[in-house]
Design a protein around this motif. Structure first.
Motif, PDB file in Angstrom:
ATOM      1  N   ARG A 154       0.837  -1.212   0.000  1.00 57.37           N
ATOM      2  CA  ARG A 154       0.000   0.000   0.000  1.00 57.37           C
ATOM      3  C   ARG A 154       0.866   1.253   0.000  1.00 57.37           C
ATOM      4  N   GLU A 155       1.921   1.268   0.804  1.00 57.52           N
ATOM      5  CA  GLU A 155       2.781   2.448   0.846  1.00 57.52           C
ATOM      6  C   GLU A 155       3.553   2.588  -0.464  1.00 57.52           C
ATOM      7  N   THR A 156       3.920   1.471  -1.066  1.00 56.24           N
ATOM      8  CA  THR A 156       4.591   1.524  -2.367  1.00 56.24           C
ATOM      9  C   THR A 156       3.675   2.142  -3.411  1.00 56.24           C
ATOM     10  N   ILE A 157       2.411   1.784  -3.375  1.00 54.98           N
ATOM     11  CA  ILE A 157       1.445   2.365  -4.317  1.00 54.98           C
ATOM     12  C   ILE A 157       1.328   3.871  -4.106  1.00 54.98           C
ATOM     13  N   LEU A 158       1.324   4.301  -2.858  1.00 49.96           N
ATOM     14  CA  LEU A 158       1.189   5.727  -2.573  1.00 49.96           C
ATOM     15  C   LEU A 158       2.337   6.535  -3.164  1.00 49.96           C
ATOM     16  N   TYR A 159       3.572   6.077  -2.926  1.00 50.90           N
ATOM     17  CA  TYR A 159       4.665   6.893  -3.451  1.00 50.90           C
ATOM     18  C   TYR A 159       4.812   6.724  -4.968  1.00 50.90           C
ATOM     19  N   MET A 160       4.393   5.560  -5.527  1.00 53.77           N
ATOM     20  CA  MET A 160       4.426   5.412  -6.972  1.00 53.77           C
ATOM     21  C   MET A 160       3.368   6.293  -7.637  1.00 53.77           C
ATOM     22  N   GLU A 161       2.214   6.438  -6.985  1.00 53.04           N
ATOM     23  CA  GLU A 161       1.194   7.360  -7.512  1.00 53.04           C
ATOM     24  C   GLU A 161       1.713   8.787  -7.487  1.00 53.04           C
ATOM     25  N   SER A 162       2.405   9.140  -6.428  1.00 57.58           N
ATOM     26  CA  SER A 162       2.962  10.486  -6.327  1.00 57.58           C
ATOM     27  C   SER A 162       4.016  10.728  -7.397  1.00 57.58           C
ATOM     28  N   LEU A 163       4.902   9.751  -7.593  1.00 63.12           N
ATOM     29  CA  LEU A 163       5.920   9.886  -8.628  1.00 63.12           C
ATOM     30  C   LEU A 163       5.304   9.953 -10.015  1.00 63.12           C
ATOM     31  N   LEU A 164       4.238   9.162 -10.206  1.00 63.37           N
ATOM     32  CA  LEU A 164       3.571   9.175 -11.503  1.00 63.37           C
ATOM     33  C   LEU A 164       2.956  10.538 -11.789  1.00 63.37           C
ATOM     34  N   GLU A 165       2.355  11.137 -10.773  1.00 58.06           N
ATOM     35  CA  GLU A 165       1.783  12.474 -10.964  1.00 58.06           C
ATOM     36  C   GLU A 165       2.870  13.480 -11.309  1.00 58.06           C
ATOM     37  N   THR A 166       4.026  13.347 -10.652  1.00 65.01           N
ATOM     38  CA  THR A 166       5.146  14.234 -10.974  1.00 65.01           C
ATOM     39  C   THR A 166       5.586  14.032 -12.420  1.00 65.01           C
ATOM     40  N   SER A 167       5.683  12.759 -12.831  1.00 64.77           N
ATOM     41  CA  SER A 167       6.106  12.459 -14.206  1.00 64.77           C
ATOM     42  C   SER A 167       5.107  13.014 -15.220  1.00 64.77           C
ATOM     43  N   LYS A 168       3.806  12.892 -14.905  1.00 65.10           N
ATOM     44  CA  LYS A 168       2.799  13.430 -15.827  1.00 65.10           C
ATOM     45  C   LYS A 168       2.955  14.937 -15.983  1.00 65.10           C
ATOM     46  N   THR A 169       3.137  15.629 -14.856  1.00 64.41           N
ATOM     47  CA  THR A 169       3.287  17.081 -14.897  1.00 64.41           C
ATOM     48  C   THR A 169       4.538  17.471 -15.687  1.00 64.41           C
ATOM     49  N   GLN A 170       5.641  16.781 -15.408  1.00 62.51           N
ATOM     50  CA  GLN A 170       6.895  17.097 -16.109  1.00 62.51           C
ATOM     51  C   GLN A 170       6.799  16.775 -17.593  1.00 62.51           C
ATOM     52  N   THR A 171       6.099  15.690 -17.954  1.00 59.48           N
ATOM     53  CA  THR A 171       5.947  15.334 -19.369  1.00 59.48           C
ATOM     54  C   THR A 171       5.071  16.354 -20.086  1.00 59.48           C
ATOM     55  N   ASP A 172       4.012  16.799 -19.423  1.00 59.75           N
ATOM     56  CA  ASP A 172       3.158  17.836 -20.018  1.00 59.75           C
ATOM     57  C   ASP A 172       3.954  19.114 -20.253  1.00 59.75           C
ATOM     58  N   GLN A 173       4.783  19.503 -19.292  1.00 61.36           N
ATOM     59  CA  GLN A 173       5.619  20.689 -19.452  1.00 61.36           C
ATOM     60  C   GLN A 173       6.619  20.509 -20.587  1.00 61.36           C
ATOM     61  N   ALA A 174       7.168  19.269 -20.683  1.00 62.62           N
ATOM     62  CA  ALA A 174       8.147  19.006 -21.745  1.00 62.62           C
ATOM     63  C   ALA A 174       7.493  19.095 -23.118  1.00 62.62           C
ATOM     64  N   ARG A 175       6.241  18.639 -23.248  1.00 60.07           N
ATOM     65  CA  ARG A 175       5.555  18.745 -24.533  1.00 60.07           C
ATOM     66  C   ARG A 175       5.367  20.209 -24.930  1.00 60.07           C
ATOM     67  N   LEU A 176       5.000  21.026 -23.940  1.00 67.87           N
ATOM     68  CA  LEU A 176       4.848  22.454 -24.217  1.00 67.87           C
ATOM     69  C   LEU A 176       6.176  23.061 -24.671  1.00 67.87           C
ATOM     70  N   GLN A 177       7.261  22.666 -23.988  1.00 70.57           N
ATOM     71  CA  GLN A 177       8.573  23.186 -24.360  1.00 70.57           C
ATOM     72  C   GLN A 177       9.009  22.685 -25.740  1.00 70.57           C
ATOM     73  N   PHE A 178       8.685  21.417 -26.034  1.00 72.84           N
ATOM     74  CA  PHE A 178       9.032  20.884 -27.360  1.00 72.84           C
ATOM     75  C   PHE A 178       8.279  21.610 -28.459  1.00 72.84           C
ATOM     76  N   ASN A 179       6.983  21.836 -28.217  1.00 73.84           N
ATOM     77  CA  ASN A 179       6.189  22.557 -29.211  1.00 73.84           C
ATOM     78  C   ASN A 179       6.691  23.966 -29.408  1.00 73.84           C
ATOM     79  N   ALA A 180       7.287  24.529 -28.338  1.00 75.27           N
ATOM     80  CA  ALA A 180       7.826  25.886 -28.441  1.00 75.27           C
ATOM     81  C   ALA A 180       9.259  25.886 -28.963  1.00 75.27           C
ATOM     82  N   GLY A 181       9.815  24.690 -29.200  1.00 73.45           N
ATOM     83  CA  GLY A 181      11.173  24.601 -29.707  1.00 73.45           C
ATOM     84  C   GLY A 181      12.239  24.753 -28.651  1.00 73.45           C
ATOM     85  N   ALA A 182      11.867  24.660 -27.372  1.00 72.57           N
ATOM     86  CA  ALA A 182      12.835  24.856 -26.292  1.00 72.57           C
ATOM     87  C   ALA A 182      13.653  23.602 -26.005  1.00 72.57           C
ATOM     88  N   ILE A 183      13.099  22.416 -26.298  1.00 70.49           N
ATOM     89  CA  ILE A 183      13.837  21.176 -26.073  1.00 70.49           C
ATOM     90  C   ILE A 183      13.733  20.306 -27.319  1.00 70.49           C
TER      91      ILE A 183
END
Length: 445
Positions: A154-183
């Protein structure tokens, strides 16, 4: 939890996920550790069978005590016979006869067999109770292990959910940066790969959680169609100085039912020797009876005949064993061998218990050392990960360096979580063997 402090950019997203998960949680019973243990004690089939066996032994004890009393049997009979008289031109005749009687017998002396049988059945009854305790302890240990594994998953699921949310946010930001030509496209793929890895790890954690729940559910022998989950909560790591190993060994030898059972086996073997010795001694029994009878009562007064034929007898019988076809000798030999086996069993039980306690003691020491080292490691990588996250946000760090630091942080977090639960379980097992678990002030038993 402390590792959540690194996830500040996605606090609101995490909160929403948590509320959604709670809203979807089944409305069935949520089991605490105490409830699991009590339910298993009351419903486990093996324990029920052992309790029934104890009831059989209780009846054996009742019977052995009753053997000290005299018995009493009543008998009655009536015969009717028809025959032809050869001396009287083949005339027919009918004879009738009847009898009534009471008989009783009591053993006066048989070398102490009856008294020793009572003592033996008392030992058997005590051993039957200890068998229940042994089975209950084994079940208790299995439940603690399974319950702890569910908490870990259960605790593993909690921190994996948290990490997944972080990854989703960072991936969304990276897509915006890619579309803007920043990365570059390569950098975006690295973010997407990390997101896929986190989704895969969360799926594995969920699978482990379901498997662990099935294990505990089967230990409780709940129907397959029943939903099952444990109550919210966690267990604290017991940061305590351990008493010396000798104290745990002494407590285990004084409290564990296996040791007490082995000692009772020796006492029972000694009683069996006494019972076998009685085969060489004479036995004395007393008997008494009354009887009466009548014959051809069709034409004569029945009650008159019963009164005239009233007999009483009283006697004592002494029996001396002169030759028993080696029965007494072989019985003595078997009981002496059984006593030696019981003594060896006690030595072996002591040895196995000492080894188990020593191993549990070392396991706890190792688990605590790993936990403390993992805690220090996690603290360091947590700080580095915070810095890397901020540098990535400001554009001061490249994605490759960030992914490396993130992976190190995740590994440290996993090691810290796993070592924490290993230390909890090791502590419970050690105190379980020493009979101290019920006295601990924790959320266990």
């Amino acid at each position: 939890m402390r590792f959540l402090s690194v996830l500040m950019p996605v606090i609101f997203a995490m909160t929403a996920v948590g509320l959604s998960a709670r809203a979807q949680q089944p409305t069935g019973k949520l089991w605490t550790l105490d409830e699991c243990i009590v339910y298993a004690e009351n419903n486990n089939i093996a324990l029920k069978n052992l309790r029934l066996r104890k009831q059989v032994v209780e009846q054996d004890l009742v019977q052995s005590k009753a053997m000290m009393l005299p018995d009493l049997y009543a008998g009655a009979g009536y015969d009717l016979s028809h025959y032809t008289k050869t001396s009287n031109q083949g005339s027919k005749a009918i004879n009738t006869s009847g009898s009534l009687g009471l008989n009783s017998q009591m053993t006066l002396y048989n070398g102490g067999v009856l008294k020793n049988n009572i003592r033996r059945q008392n030992l058997n009854l005590e051993m039957a109770g200890l068998d229940i305790e042994v089975e209950n302890n084994n079940l208790f240990l299995d439940i603690i292990g399974a319950y702890t594994n569910i908490l870990l998953a259960r605790e593993t699921i909690l921190y994996m959910e948290s990490l997944l949310e972080t990854s989703k946010t960072q991936t969304d930001q990276a897509r915006l940066q890619f579309n803007a030509g920043a990365i570059s496209r390569k950098q975006l793929i690295q973010f997407e790969s990390q997101l896929a890895n986190d989704q895969f790890a969360l799926t594995n954690a969920g699978n482990a959680s379901r498997s662990n729940k099935i294990v505990l559910k089967q230990l409780l022998q709940l129907p397959a169609e029943d939903s099952f989950d444990i109550a919210p909560g966690t267990l604290d790591v017991p940061l305590r100085l351990l008493p010396p190993l000798n104290e745990f060994l002494s407590d285990a030898r004084n409290t564990r039912p296996e040791i007490r059972n082995s000692r009772l086996f020796i006492q029972g073997a000694e009683l069996d020797i006494k019972i076998a010795k009685a085969g060489y001694l004479p036995s004395v029994s007393a008997g008494a009876g009354i009887s009466t009878g009548m014959r051809n009562s069709i034409n004569k007064g029945t009650f008159t005949q019963l009164g005239n034929n009233f007999y009483q007898n009283l006697g004592i019988t002494v029996s001396f064993p002169l030759f028993s076809r080696k029965l007494n000798e072989t019985n003595m030999a078997r009981t002496k061998i059984a006593r030696q086996q019981a003594e060896l069993s006690l030595v072996n039980t002591n040895t196995l218990l000492s080894q188990a306690v020593e191993q549990a003691y070392i396991n706890y020491q190792n688990a605590m050392a790993e936990y403390l080292a993992a805690e220090r490691q996690f603290t360091n990588y947590e700080e580095v990960y915070k810095i890397s996250t901020e540098e990535l946000r400001l554009g001061a760090a490249n994605i490759t360096e960030f992914v490396q630091q993130r992976n190190l942080y995740v590994q440290a977090l996993q090691s810290f979580t796993q070592s924490r639960f290993r230390a909890i379980l090791a502590y419970k097992i050690l105190n379980f063997y020493a009979g101290r678990l019920n006295n601990q002030n924790n959320s266990g038993r």
